[in-house]
Design a protein around this motif. Structure first.
Motif, PDB file in Angstrom:
ATOM      1  N   LEU A 163       0.819  -1.226  -0.252  1.00  0.00           N
ATOM      2  CA  LEU A 163       0.040  -0.101  -0.081  1.00  0.00           C
ATOM      3  C   LEU A 163       0.828   1.240   0.071  1.00  0.00           C
ATOM      4  N   SER A 164       2.288   1.251   0.296  1.00  0.00           N
ATOM      5  CA  SER A 164       2.994   2.482   0.564  1.00  0.00           C
ATOM      6  C   SER A 164       3.694   2.649  -1.040  1.00  0.00           C
ATOM      7  N   LEU A 165       3.398   1.612  -1.898  1.00  0.00           N
ATOM      8  CA  LEU A 165       4.131   1.846  -3.055  1.00  0.00           C
ATOM      9  C   LEU A 165       3.878   3.178  -3.659  1.00  0.00           C
ATOM     10  N   PRO A 166       4.333   3.998  -4.338  1.00  0.00           N
ATOM     11  CA  PRO A 166       3.918   5.212  -5.024  1.00  0.00           C
ATOM     12  C   PRO A 166       3.005   4.940  -6.061  1.00  0.00           C
ATOM     13  N   GLU A 167       3.098   4.038  -6.683  1.00  0.00           N
ATOM     14  CA  GLU A 167       1.979   3.380  -7.660  1.00  0.00           C
ATOM     15  C   GLU A 167       0.634   3.131  -7.244  1.00  0.00           C
ATOM     16  N   VAL A 168       0.835   2.506  -6.046  1.00  0.00           N
ATOM     17  CA  VAL A 168      -0.387   2.174  -5.452  1.00  0.00           C
ATOM     18  C   VAL A 168      -1.171   3.335  -4.917  1.00  0.00           C
ATOM     19  N   GLY A 169      -0.283   4.138  -4.225  1.00  0.00           N
ATOM     20  CA  GLY A 169      -0.809   5.526  -3.783  1.00  0.00           C
ATOM     21  C   GLY A 169      -1.388   6.195  -4.854  1.00  0.00           C
ATOM     22  N   ALA A 170      -0.843   6.399  -5.987  1.00  0.00           N
ATOM     23  CA  ALA A 170      -1.395   7.075  -7.067  1.00  0.00           C
ATOM     24  C   ALA A 170      -2.847   6.477  -7.617  1.00  0.00           C
ATOM     25  N   ALA A 171      -2.770   5.119  -7.729  1.00  0.00           N
ATOM     26  CA  ALA A 171      -3.893   4.606  -8.156  1.00  0.00           C
ATOM     27  C   ALA A 171      -5.229   4.756  -7.071  1.00  0.00           C
ATOM     28  N   LEU A 172      -4.696   4.655  -6.035  1.00  0.00           N
ATOM     29  CA  LEU A 172      -5.906   5.207  -4.926  1.00  0.00           C
ATOM     30  C   LEU A 172      -6.489   6.563  -4.951  1.00  0.00           C
ATOM     31  N   ARG A 173      -5.353   7.542  -5.079  1.00  0.00           N
ATOM     32  CA  ARG A 173      -5.696   8.818  -5.082  1.00  0.00           C
ATOM     33  C   ARG A 173      -6.576   9.300  -6.416  1.00  0.00           C
TER      34      ARG A 173
END
Length: 183
Positions: free
Chosen positions: A103-113
């Motif tokens: 969940l802390s991966l930048p791409e996961v954060g970008a997908a959630l945002r």
């Protein structure tokens, strides 16, 4: 890939009651141990109110920071407030440290945002977390990845504290080099 909802319980936090009391509530800022100031209020009455347990993962529901954490001893037993999601992975299928690292991966954060709703401080919808595809290598591999990520997080925290202590020590050395100034 399985969805997060198939691998973990996802709980929305609750609003702390206005009355003072003996249980703690975790706000978004409390996910950062250096900014933590847990609020004490009366026990929540909402049916979904869920106290934090050892295997849980916490993630902010709002903001730009991508910070999924494993709760430390101070957060155990506290209740997440509305701006924090509690994730309780099925530990037979998903390692908590691995989940926090994923969940802390930048791409996961970008997908959630990308799925956020709201104007000033957008909120990640619970559905976006539920539908998030999570890669699930064998548990042994998850534990290795999660352990590595946990060590890296701990190293970063300790390094930041060391830098702060060194800066204070340097300032004290410099101040002690000057003669006492009397007013």
């Amino acid at each position: 890939m399985p969805r997060l909802a198939d691998l973990a319980l996802i709980v929305t936090g609750v609003a702390p009651p206005s009355q003072a009391g003996g249980v703690c509530f975790i706000q978004m800022k409390d996910l950062d141990p250096d900014r933590r100031e847990l609020v004490r209020r009366a026990a929540p009455t909402a049916g979904r109110a869920t106290p934090v347990k050892r295997g849980d993962v916490l993630i902010p529901s709002r903001g730009e920071r991508n910070l999924a954490i494993r709760p430390d001893a101070e957060l155990l037993g506290a209740y997440p407030s509305l701006d924090v999601y509690l994730l309780r992975p099925d530990e037979l299928r998903l390692d908590p440290d691995y989940l926090a690292a994923f969940l802390s991966l930048p791409e996961v954060g970008a997908a959630l945002r990308a799925s956020t709703a709201g104007a000033s401080l957008p909120r990640i919808p619970k559905e976006a977390l539920s539908e998030l595809a999570v890669p699930t290598p064998p548990l042994e591999r998850q534990r290795a990845i999660g352990g590595l990520a946990a060590c890296a997080r701990e190293h970063s925290l300790l390094a930041a504290r060391l830098r702060d202590a060194e800066a204070r020590l340097a300032a004290a050395y410099i101040a002690s080099a000057f003669p006492t100034i009397e007013a």
